[in-house]
Design a protein around this motif. Sequence first.
Motif, PDB file in Angstrom:
ATOM      1  N   ILE A  80       1.033  -1.199   0.041  1.00 51.18           N
ATOM      2  CA  ILE A  80      -0.155  -0.006  -0.023  1.00 51.18           C
ATOM      3  C   ILE A  80       0.919   1.035  -0.036  1.00 51.18           C
ATOM      4  CG2 ILE A  80      -1.806   1.235   1.154  1.00 51.18           C
ATOM      5  CD1 ILE A  80      -2.779  -1.597   2.510  1.00 51.18           C
ATOM      6  N   LYS A  81       1.177   1.719  -0.990  1.00 49.29           N
ATOM      7  CA  LYS A  81       2.059   3.008  -1.577  1.00 49.29           C
ATOM      8  C   LYS A  81       1.356   4.196  -1.475  1.00 49.29           C
ATOM      9  CE  LYS A  81       4.872  -0.374  -3.830  1.00 49.29           C
ATOM     10  NZ  LYS A  81       5.601  -0.622  -4.870  1.00 49.29           N
ATOM     11  N   PRO A  82       1.892   5.017  -0.660  1.00 48.37           N
ATOM     12  CA  PRO A  82       1.438   6.539  -0.630  1.00 48.37           C
ATOM     13  C   PRO A  82       2.076   7.280  -1.839  1.00 48.37           C
ATOM     14  CG  PRO A  82       2.797   6.497   1.098  1.00 48.37           C
ATOM     15  CD  PRO A  82       2.682   5.130   0.739  1.00 48.37           C
ATOM     16  N   ILE A  83       1.179   8.048  -2.491  1.00 44.52           N
ATOM     17  CA  ILE A  83       1.761   8.910  -3.432  1.00 44.52           C
ATOM     18  C   ILE A  83       2.630   9.754  -2.958  1.00 44.52           C
ATOM     19  CG2 ILE A  83       0.967  10.378  -5.492  1.00 44.52           C
ATOM     20  CD1 ILE A  83      -1.358   8.834  -5.843  1.00 44.52           C
ATOM     21  N   CYS A  84       4.010  10.008  -3.362  1.00 44.79           N
ATOM     22  CA  CYS A  84       4.756  10.946  -2.781  1.00 44.79           C
ATOM     23  C   CYS A  84       5.294  11.912  -3.798  1.00 44.79           C
ATOM     24  CB  CYS A  84       6.100  10.061  -2.449  1.00 44.79           C
ATOM     25  SG  CYS A  84       5.627   8.773  -0.922  1.00 44.79           S
ATOM     26  N   ASP A  85       5.560  13.231  -3.283  1.00 41.57           N
ATOM     27  CA  ASP A  85       5.910  14.106  -4.099  1.00 41.57           C
ATOM     28  C   ASP A  85       7.500  14.084  -4.390  1.00 41.57           C
ATOM     29  OD1 ASP A  85       7.425  14.964  -1.850  1.00 41.57           O
ATOM     30  OD2 ASP A  85       6.129  16.782  -1.358  1.00 41.57           O
ATOM     31  N   GLU A  86       8.106  15.203  -5.000  1.00 44.37           N
ATOM     32  CA  GLU A  86       9.573  14.885  -5.391  1.00 44.37           C
ATOM     33  C   GLU A  86      10.498  14.789  -4.387  1.00 44.37           C
ATOM     34  OE1 GLU A  86       8.282  19.036  -5.378  1.00 44.37           O
ATOM     35  OE2 GLU A  86       7.605  17.462  -6.436  1.00 44.37           O
ATOM     36  N   ASN A  87       9.897  15.260  -3.116  1.00 39.88           N
ATOM     37  CA  ASN A  87      10.774  15.020  -1.794  1.00 39.88           C
ATOM     38  C   ASN A  87      10.711  13.826  -1.267  1.00 39.88           C
ATOM     39  OD1 ASN A  87      12.155  17.727  -2.266  1.00 39.88           O
ATOM     40  ND2 ASN A  87       9.894  18.606  -1.598  1.00 39.88           N
ATOM     41  N   GLY A  88       9.812  13.062  -1.745  1.00 43.36           N
ATOM     42  CA  GLY A  88       9.431  11.811  -0.759  1.00 43.36           C
ATOM     43  C   GLY A  88       8.535  11.849   0.128  1.00 43.36           C
ATOM     44  N   LEU A  89       7.836  12.617   0.130  1.00 39.61           N
ATOM     45  CA  LEU A  89       6.779  13.124   1.197  1.00 39.61           C
ATOM     46  C   LEU A  89       5.377  12.741   0.493  1.00 39.61           C
ATOM     47  CD1 LEU A  89       7.819  16.768   2.288  1.00 39.61           C
ATOM     48  CD2 LEU A  89       8.252  14.589   3.677  1.00 39.61           C
ATOM     49  N   ALA A  90       4.402  11.814   1.444  1.00 37.99           N
ATOM     50  CA  ALA A  90       3.322  11.521   0.901  1.00 37.99           C
ATOM     51  C   ALA A  90       2.052  12.805   0.915  1.00 37.99           C
ATOM     52  CB  ALA A  90       2.695  10.179   2.117  1.00 37.99           C
ATOM     53  N   ILE A  91       1.466  12.462  -0.195  1.00 37.83           N
ATOM     54  CA  ILE A  91       0.488  13.456  -0.474  1.00 37.83           C
ATOM     55  C   ILE A  91      -1.002  13.180   0.609  1.00 37.83           C
ATOM     56  CG2 ILE A  91      -0.787  14.674  -2.246  1.00 37.83           C
ATOM     57  CD1 ILE A  91       1.297  14.356  -4.071  1.00 37.83           C
ATOM     58  N   ASP A  92      -1.354  14.116   1.163  1.00 37.42           N
ATOM     59  CA  ASP A  92      -2.696  13.955   2.024  1.00 37.42           C
ATOM     60  C   ASP A  92      -3.720  13.856   0.903  1.00 37.42           C
ATOM     61  OD1 ASP A  92      -1.792  13.689   4.399  1.00 37.42           O
ATOM     62  OD2 ASP A  92      -1.560  15.710   5.102  1.00 37.42           O
ATOM     63  N   ASP A  93      -3.787  14.704   0.018  1.00 37.61           N
ATOM     64  CA  ASP A  93      -5.064  14.678  -1.074  1.00 37.61           C
ATOM     65  C   ASP A  93      -4.578  15.268  -2.512  1.00 37.61           C
ATOM     66  OD1 ASP A  93      -7.571  14.786  -1.755  1.00 37.61           O
ATOM     67  OD2 ASP A  93      -8.427  16.268  -0.138  1.00 37.61           O
ATOM     68  N   ILE A  94      -5.509  14.928  -3.396  1.00 37.71           N
ATOM     69  CA  ILE A  94      -5.136  15.321  -4.632  1.00 37.71           C
ATOM     70  C   ILE A  94      -6.137  16.255  -5.313  1.00 37.71           C
ATOM     71  CG2 ILE A  94      -4.800  14.436  -6.956  1.00 37.71           C
ATOM     72  CD1 ILE A  94      -2.891  13.017  -5.078  1.00 37.71           C
ATOM     73  N   ARG A  95      -5.811  17.541  -5.185  1.00 34.11           N
ATOM     74  CA  ARG A  95      -6.747  18.725  -5.098  1.00 34.11           C
ATOM     75  C   ARG A  95      -6.154  19.808  -6.225  1.00 34.11           C
ATOM     76  NH1 ARG A  95     -11.489  19.050  -1.789  1.00 34.11           N
ATOM     77  NH2 ARG A  95     -11.526  17.567  -0.196  1.00 34.11           N
ATOM     78  N   THR A  96      -4.875  19.738  -6.376  1.00 26.10           N
ATOM     79  CA  THR A  96      -4.263  20.974  -7.200  1.00 26.10           C
ATOM     80  C   THR A  96      -3.864  20.321  -8.411  1.00 26.10           C
ATOM     81  OG1 THR A  96      -2.139  20.736  -6.227  1.00 26.10           O
ATOM     82  CG2 THR A  96      -3.645  22.266  -4.941  1.00 26.10           C
TER      83      THR A  96
END
Length: 126
Positions: A80-96
């Motif tokens: 179960i892989k959280p979607i991460c940004d370029e810094n490896g931080l998991a995103i809480d929501d997909i809104r932007t």
Amino acid sequence: MAKILLAVTGLNPQVVTETLYGMLINNEKMPDEIVLLTTAKGKLLAEQSLLLGINGEPGKVTEFCVEYNLPEINISSDNIKPICDENGLAIDDIRTEESHNIMADFITNEVRVLTADPAVVLHASI
């Protein structure tokens, strides 16, 4: 040949068992493994429902396999892989627009990694 179900969910981990049911009633081969891409919040919800049941009971994936007399399907917290940004931080929501682009890149990369092995059959539920 290994069959992997790749599912993308937000806060609705039941998409996984709904997809499995759809595969079952369409007489498709059940996956050997499930890989789930989700948000940081979605990972927690998926772990709580798909992996663990109430009071230590089996999670929904195990319940599904038992109910339909199917072999166990491999799914773990690591799958179960959280979607991460370029810094490896998991995103809480997909809104932007930026988070949508991050999600698209993350999904594309996961598909690339999973399909690099010619012995893998990938079933995607997005």
